[in-house]
Design a protein around this motif. Sequence first.
Motif, short mmCIF file in Angstrom:
data_model
loop_
_atom_site.label_atom_id
_atom_site.label_comp_id
_atom_site.label_asym_id
_atom_site.label_seq_id
_atom_site.Cartn_x
_atom_site.Cartn_y
_atom_site.Cartn_z
N ALA A 190 0.89 -1.26 0.12
CA ALA A 190 0.08 0.28 -0.05
C ALA A 190 0.95 1.11 -0.01
CB ALA A 190 -1.09 -0.07 1.33
N ALA A 191 1.88 1.14 -0.66
CA ALA A 191 2.93 2.54 -0.72
C ALA A 191 2.17 3.47 -1.55
CB ALA A 191 4.16 1.94 -1.34
N THR A 192 1.68 3.16 -2.79
CA THR A 192 1.28 4.39 -3.68
C THR A 192 -0.28 3.76 -4.13
OG1 THR A 192 2.66 3.17 -5.26
CG2 THR A 192 3.41 5.21 -4.29
N GLY A 193 -0.60 4.53 -4.89
CA GLY A 193 -1.80 4.49 -5.69
C GLY A 193 -2.98 4.85 -4.98
N ALA A 273 -4.53 9.86 16.69
CA ALA A 273 -3.28 9.23 16.30
C ALA A 273 -3.56 8.06 15.36
CB ALA A 273 -2.80 8.56 17.70
N VAL A 274 -4.78 7.66 15.01
CA VAL A 274 -4.86 6.62 14.08
C VAL A 274 -4.25 7.02 12.74
CG1 VAL A 274 -6.76 5.34 12.87
CG2 VAL A 274 -6.95 5.49 15.32
N ALA A 275 -4.30 8.27 12.20
CA ALA A 275 -4.14 8.57 10.96
C ALA A 275 -2.52 8.22 11.17
CB ALA A 275 -4.42 9.79 10.60
N PRO A 276 -1.66 8.98 11.95
CA PRO A 276 -0.17 8.67 11.83
C PRO A 276 0.20 7.32 11.92
CG PRO A 276 -0.76 10.03 13.70
CD PRO A 276 -2.07 10.25 12.76
N GLY A 277 -0.64 6.61 12.85
CA GLY A 277 -0.41 5.22 12.87
C GLY A 277 -0.64 4.42 11.92
N ALA A 282 2.16 1.81 7.38
CA ALA A 282 2.11 1.42 5.91
C ALA A 282 3.61 1.53 5.38
CB ALA A 282 1.12 2.19 5.19
N ALA A 283 4.32 2.65 5.87
CA ALA A 283 5.78 2.62 5.52
C ALA A 283 6.63 1.77 6.06
CB ALA A 283 6.19 4.17 6.28
#
Lengths: 396, 528
Positions: A190-193, A273-277, A282-283
Amino acid sequence: MTTLDERAAAAAGPDPRPAGDHGPVTGPAAVAGPDAAVGLDAAVGPGPVPEGLFVPRPEAVSVADGLFVPGVEAVAVPGGLFVPGPEAVAAQAPAPRPVRAAPVAAPVRRSGGDPVKALLHRHRDLCDRAVDPLEIAAGLEAHGITDRTAARFRHRDIFSLAEELYARTPRGEAAGPAADPAAGPLPAGAATGPRALRGFGFALLPGALALGAAGAGQPWAGAAAAAAAVAALVWPGRAAGRFPFTAHLLAAAAVGWAAYRHGPALAVALAVAVAPGHLVAAAFAARARSRLAGSRGLGEFADRARPLLAGGVAVFTAAAAGAAALAGASLAAAVPLAVLLFLVRLLLRHGAGRRPVAAALALALVPVPAAALAAAAGLLVHAFLTLSRASAHARP
Amino acid sequence: MPLVRIGLLTEGGYPYATGEARLWCDRLVRGLPQHEFELYALSRSAGQERTRVPLPDHVTRVRTAPLWAPADDGRTYSRRERRRFAGAFRELVHGTCAGEARPFAAGLYGLAELAREQGGLYAALRSESAVRAVESACRATGAHRAVQAAQVPDLLEFVDELERVLRPLSLDWYGESGLGGVDISHAAAGGVAALPGLLAKRFFGVPLLVTEYGVQLRAHYLGQGPDSRPAVRALLAAFHVRLAGEIYDRADLLTPGNAHARRWQERCGAARDKLRTVYPGMEADRFATVGETADCGDPHTLVWVGRIEPAKDLIALLHAFAEVRRAEPRARLRIFATAVAPQYLADCRSLAAQLFPDEAVDAVTAGENPVTFEEVGGPDTPSTAEAYGSGRVVVLSSVIEGFPITLAEAMFCARATVSTDVGAVQEVIGGTGLVVPPRNPRALADACLSLLRDPERAQRLGSAARARALELFTVEQNVAAFQEVYLRLLARGSARPDGEIPFAQPPEARVPGHWTTPTWAPVPEATA
């Protein structure tokens, strides 16, 4: 162009008919016998055919490089020899047709002393990528080479021909796998797209919902934020085993209990904090996969994965501190719990064992101020052990 | 006649309408109504499971398992089971990498026993200890060079693939009410399909019969993508070679479908006394009308029937026909397609249009091309048999061919044939038709011409071909051969633990099924 009976002597291969299996097989063959006897080419049985030379007519038994066939004039073709059949001769007598001889040159003919070399050259791709002689044999058969063809290369069957080809294929030491780490067999993830974007959008939802509810002063804001934060945990995980959702229930209990003790601001901080998590996880997954592709051994991968995990946890800790500040929660209460949930999410996502996760979440339920911190620290150690394994990053 | 309970093992095949070996399995089952059949089918995709063929009554049980879905039963091992798994898996992988049969077999059966007792093979095969075992086996001395160079992604991919192939180990088929209760397990293909049969033989001593019309191992080699990684390919190839060797070693009887499959089996270690070629059966009735009439078809027409695809080398056929036309201007070529690869068909059409302009007898009639591309099922030719019957000579121009079904059909139609020497062609035709080397249009043209010019010879060859086909390639001979094979296997007596003493239990004593009820007596439920 001969019938099987006539070629039986020339083929010198094993009888294609299984001996002893089908007694009555001789029946039809015997039926065919008379035909072969009166057929067009029955007068002379084919002698040993010179290597690599297809003789259109068995009359040309005495074909050799000198080529003398009584009554038939030889036509020299640039690529080899062509022995015309009788009707070709008849056609040639009134008006020779120059077009006719052109397509007859077979590539194997007159290839010097080593016909296998020519074959090797022609099927170089196949031989280069073959991992064993059987693969070459299968590939040769797919190219239409049979045991009869193999006999022309002085081999008993196609397997021994394939063995020679395999043995003679030059193999450089550097013929290792392609050294392009990005083009590994594992999907880039799920890196891009658009999928990644959509995922991030979903990850933003809990924070937005919680902040909005808290801003509007709704009484259910804390509960909603806690539920949203836990729901974000369920989303990427795989449910399997006897009690698939134990960890999620425990997480809901831990978050709810903490929100009850420290006020709804804590739950809002967790939801934000869910979003940065999501981003950090993913990274981490993408980078771990790319390191996987570049590693030669499992030990090497573990050495390269640990700093990655440390970096990911550090980044998330900072982000969680920011989220806590944004929501107005106490850092000491919010950050350990956020890190704990982040680790739970990572471990579930990568298919690690559920028992340590459940134990850590249960520990976080203990009403002691340092409980969440201890649970997060314990789970961090476990994550370092588990997520540095290559099997944690295999395809799900 | 004793009643035998046969466990038919298929993979991606029989009870499903889209399977590969569907036709012959169906004919076999329907051809032996005096026996009981139990089907054990592995399916290859979800779509395949949707449609099944209707089954006759003597198929008493159908059990299916998906080979495409992960068999995660959620179980994880205790420490002791983990150690057991690691030991067996290490042996399996060591046997694979070092090419040794004994550790491979020991590991395989060790895993099978563990899976049968405890389950949980899915999680174990995806654990780190499995990957580690593969890594240490790859790095061991004596391993193949490509395997030595394996990197972490290769290891993971191999373990992943291994988990897929070993899924039959985790099935619940291995009990007294399942494969343990049948008298003979008959695998309709080698490879994964025969794996349950191997285990039934191991656990219960059930005799194993393996039929291979196409060799699974060869199909594995040919089916690998061009961009797969060398180390993974080497590991998988080694695994499949060992698996094939184990199957050929343990099977009580192997029935290859032609000499070509037989040679592969011999090559992979099958003992000669276990091999018995059983040719595939075809329905001869469809071709009886065409085959038995005195009419030999249009004397100037060549016929080609089959799937239009590059392996059939229609280009060479068109070039050959150009030569034929030069010598015999009245000749026509009719190409009947049973299926089509569109791009290749377009290529062939354009080549035909270039080589052969439309022709007419005089200036006022409409022209016609000497080469026609038609479909079987059109108004002129409602059936394949009529397609074959429309010409005097049937041509097969393939460069790749397994068992040439179209050739056998042409033989049933009593047509003289000219074929290229590929695959099992020589074996099928057996001297009742002309054979030329592949990729040689000129030789093909010469052979066609000789038959077109000599109608008597063509007729003689055709009737000989029909006689041969009737003797070797009918459904009846196929079914009779299997019937005989079943009885022979059963007559060997039991390999089960309770049948150790020779002749202590004659085959009749352990005839299964309802042997107390004579087959001629009415079944009580049916009369009530």
